[in-house]
Scaffold this motif. Structure first.
Motif, PDB file in Angstrom:
ATOM      1  N   ILE A  83       7.628  -8.700   0.795  1.00  0.00           N
ATOM      2  CA  ILE A  83       5.760  -8.231   0.124  1.00  0.00           C
ATOM      3  C   ILE A  83       6.207  -6.447   0.739  1.00  0.00           C
ATOM      4  O   ILE A  83       6.824  -6.012   1.474  1.00  0.00           O
ATOM      5  CB  ILE A  83       4.923  -8.675   0.877  1.00  0.00           C
ATOM      6  N   THR A  84       6.513  -5.624  -0.257  1.00  0.00           N
ATOM      7  CA  THR A  84       6.349  -4.607  -0.354  1.00  0.00           C
ATOM      8  C   THR A  84       5.318  -3.753  -0.560  1.00  0.00           C
ATOM      9  O   THR A  84       4.605  -3.922  -2.020  1.00  0.00           O
ATOM     10  CB  THR A  84       7.829  -3.576  -1.272  1.00  0.00           C
ATOM     11  N   ARG A  85       4.359  -2.788   0.401  1.00  0.00           N
ATOM     12  CA  ARG A  85       3.282  -2.659  -0.291  1.00  0.00           C
ATOM     13  C   ARG A  85       4.002  -0.598   0.296  1.00  0.00           C
ATOM     14  O   ARG A  85       4.559  -0.312   0.811  1.00  0.00           O
ATOM     15  CB  ARG A  85       2.852  -2.880   0.963  1.00  0.00           C
ATOM     16  N   THR A  86       2.924  -0.061  -0.784  1.00  0.00           N
ATOM     17  CA  THR A  86       2.469   1.630  -0.541  1.00  0.00           C
ATOM     18  C   THR A  86       1.600   2.002  -0.458  1.00  0.00           C
ATOM     19  O   THR A  86       0.557   0.781  -0.157  1.00  0.00           O
ATOM     20  CB  THR A  86       3.058   2.340  -1.930  1.00  0.00           C
ATOM     21  N   ILE A  87       1.894   2.547   0.931  1.00  0.00           N
ATOM     22  CA  ILE A  87       0.800   3.574   1.947  1.00  0.00           C
ATOM     23  C   ILE A  87       0.538   4.519   1.269  1.00  0.00           C
ATOM     24  O   ILE A  87       1.128   5.997   1.180  1.00  0.00           O
ATOM     25  CB  ILE A  87       1.138   3.309   3.374  1.00  0.00           C
ATOM     26  N   LEU A  88      -0.312   4.851   0.593  1.00  0.00           N
ATOM     27  CA  LEU A  88      -0.462   6.750  -0.280  1.00  0.00           C
ATOM     28  C   LEU A  88      -0.629   7.456   0.905  1.00  0.00           C
ATOM     29  O   LEU A  88      -1.394   7.040   2.253  1.00  0.00           O
ATOM     30  CB  LEU A  88      -1.431   6.916  -0.465  1.00  0.00           C
ATOM     31  N   ALA A  89      -0.343   9.125   0.755  1.00  0.00           N
ATOM     32  CA  ALA A  89      -0.642  10.231   1.185  1.00  0.00           C
ATOM     33  C   ALA A  89      -2.046  10.175   2.513  1.00  0.00           C
ATOM     34  O   ALA A  89      -3.314   9.717   2.284  1.00  0.00           O
ATOM     35  CB  ALA A  89       0.033  11.392   1.133  1.00  0.00           C
ATOM     36  N   ASN A  90      -1.504   9.700   4.136  1.00  0.00           N
ATOM     37  CA  ASN A  90      -3.169  10.262   4.895  1.00  0.00           C
ATOM     38  C   ASN A  90      -3.922   8.508   4.464  1.00  0.00           C
ATOM     39  O   ASN A  90      -4.959   9.066   4.522  1.00  0.00           O
ATOM     40  CB  ASN A  90      -4.020  11.665   4.501  1.00  0.00           C
ATOM     41  N   SER A  91      -3.311   8.196   4.459  1.00  0.00           N
ATOM     42  CA  SER A  91      -4.204   6.514   4.235  1.00  0.00           C
ATOM     43  C   SER A  91      -3.899   5.448   4.916  1.00  0.00           C
ATOM     44  O   SER A  91      -2.985   5.895   6.012  1.00  0.00           O
ATOM     45  CB  SER A  91      -3.823   5.874   2.805  1.00  0.00           C
ATOM     46  N   SER A  92      -4.479   4.597   4.868  1.00  0.00           N
ATOM     47  CA  SER A  92      -4.161   3.053   5.825  1.00  0.00           C
ATOM     48  C   SER A  92      -4.324   1.802   5.163  1.00  0.00           C
ATOM     49  O   SER A  92      -4.193   1.649   3.731  1.00  0.00           O
ATOM     50  CB  SER A  92      -4.605   3.166   7.520  1.00  0.00           C
ATOM     51  N   LEU A  93      -3.237   0.852   6.164  1.00  0.00           N
ATOM     52  CA  LEU A  93      -3.053  -0.519   5.309  1.00  0.00           C
ATOM     53  C   LEU A  93      -3.411  -1.162   6.386  1.00  0.00           C
ATOM     54  O   LEU A  93      -2.615  -0.940   7.147  1.00  0.00           O
ATOM     55  CB  LEU A  93      -1.991  -0.776   4.121  1.00  0.00           C
ATOM     56  N   SER A  94      -5.054  -2.629   5.849  1.00  0.00           N
ATOM     57  CA  SER A  94      -4.512  -3.186   6.991  1.00  0.00           C
ATOM     58  C   SER A  94      -4.074  -4.186   6.318  1.00  0.00           C
ATOM     59  O   SER A  94      -4.044  -4.598   5.230  1.00  0.00           O
ATOM     60  CB  SER A  94      -6.474  -3.533   7.379  1.00  0.00           C
ATOM     61  N   PHE A  95      -3.361  -4.881   7.433  1.00  0.00           N
ATOM     62  CA  PHE A  95      -3.024  -6.619   6.677  1.00  0.00           C
ATOM     63  C   PHE A  95      -2.884  -8.344   7.462  1.00  0.00           C
ATOM     64  O   PHE A  95      -3.002  -7.919   9.174  1.00  0.00           O
ATOM     65  CB  PHE A  95      -1.342  -6.443   6.620  1.00  0.00           C
ATOM     66  N   VAL A  96      -2.691  -8.980   7.660  1.00  0.00           N
ATOM     67  CA  VAL A  96      -2.482 -10.410   7.917  1.00  0.00           C
ATOM     68  C   VAL A  96      -1.521 -11.122   7.447  1.00  0.00           C
ATOM     69  O   VAL A  96      -1.396 -11.747   6.220  1.00  0.00           O
ATOM     70  CB  VAL A  96      -3.285 -10.639   8.281  1.00  0.00           C
ATOM     71  N   TYR A  97      -0.310 -11.629   8.131  1.00  0.00           N
ATOM     72  CA  TYR A  97       0.627 -11.985   6.913  1.00  0.00           C
ATOM     73  C   TYR A  97       1.541 -12.906   8.261  1.00  0.00           C
ATOM     74  O   TYR A  97       1.409 -12.837   9.534  1.00  0.00           O
ATOM     75  CB  TYR A  97       2.292 -11.250   7.078  1.00  0.00           C
ATOM     76  N   ASP A  98       1.749 -14.353   7.841  1.00  0.00           N
ATOM     77  CA  ASP A  98       2.369 -15.180   8.782  1.00  0.00           C
ATOM     78  C   ASP A  98       3.650 -15.386   8.620  1.00  0.00           C
ATOM     79  O   ASP A  98       4.565 -14.574   7.514  1.00  0.00           O
ATOM     80  CB  ASP A  98       1.834 -16.293   8.720  1.00  0.00           C
ATOM     81  N   ASP A  99       4.440 -15.216   9.402  1.00  0.00           N
ATOM     82  CA  ASP A  99       6.252 -16.235  10.104  1.00  0.00           C
ATOM     83  C   ASP A  99       6.279 -14.716   9.039  1.00  0.00           C
ATOM     84  O   ASP A  99       7.876 -14.254   8.514  1.00  0.00           O
ATOM     85  CB  ASP A  99       6.747 -17.007   7.872  1.00  0.00           C
TER      86      ASP A  99
END
Length: 127
Positions: A83-99
């Motif tokens: 899974i690829t996610r982009t995080i914009l400038a001065n931002s954040s990404l919260s997540f929960v993934y298994d395996d």
């Protein structure tokens, strides 16, 4: 022990109870950490989390913060596909993934920095 009355007899006989089942042979552990990361314009992929062996089932929850003035890409490698996610400038990404087996960060040809706060939970068999 359990005792029961035999058929056609007034005598009691004791029958040994079956052995109790083994206690749970699995143990669950959780690891929490917060680490900084950084890369240069020629950094191909900055591995910020890795599981060894890859067969260990890890549930990963966390937040990745991008302190840079440009976006960064994050690749979550999982046993069922990336899974690829982009995080914009001065931002954040919260997540929960298994395996999850690996997490990598890379920029768009510029220097970047950020932080990775996570909680990894995994279960393994106790021998």
């Amino acid at each position: 022990m359990s005792c029961k009355k035999q058929h056609h007899s007034s005598q009691f006989c004791c029958v040994k109870c079956p052995d109790r089942p083994e206690r749970d042979r699995f143990k669950t552990l959780t690891l929490e950490n917060c680490v900084p990361f950084a890369g240069t314009s020629n950094t191909v992929a900055n591995i910020i989390f890795d599981v060894e062996p890859n067969s260990l089932p890890v549930v990963l929850a966390g937040t990745i913060e991008n302190f840079s003035n440009d976006g960064i890409n994050v690749i979550f490698e999982r046993s069922s596909g990336n899974i690829t996610r982009t995080i914009l400038a001065n931002s954040s990404l919260s997540f929960v993934y298994d395996d999850v087996t690996r997490v990598s960060v890379f920029g768009f040809g510029q220097q970047y920095s950020g932080s990775f706060k996570f909680q990894a939970t995994y279960t393994f068999e106790v021998e």
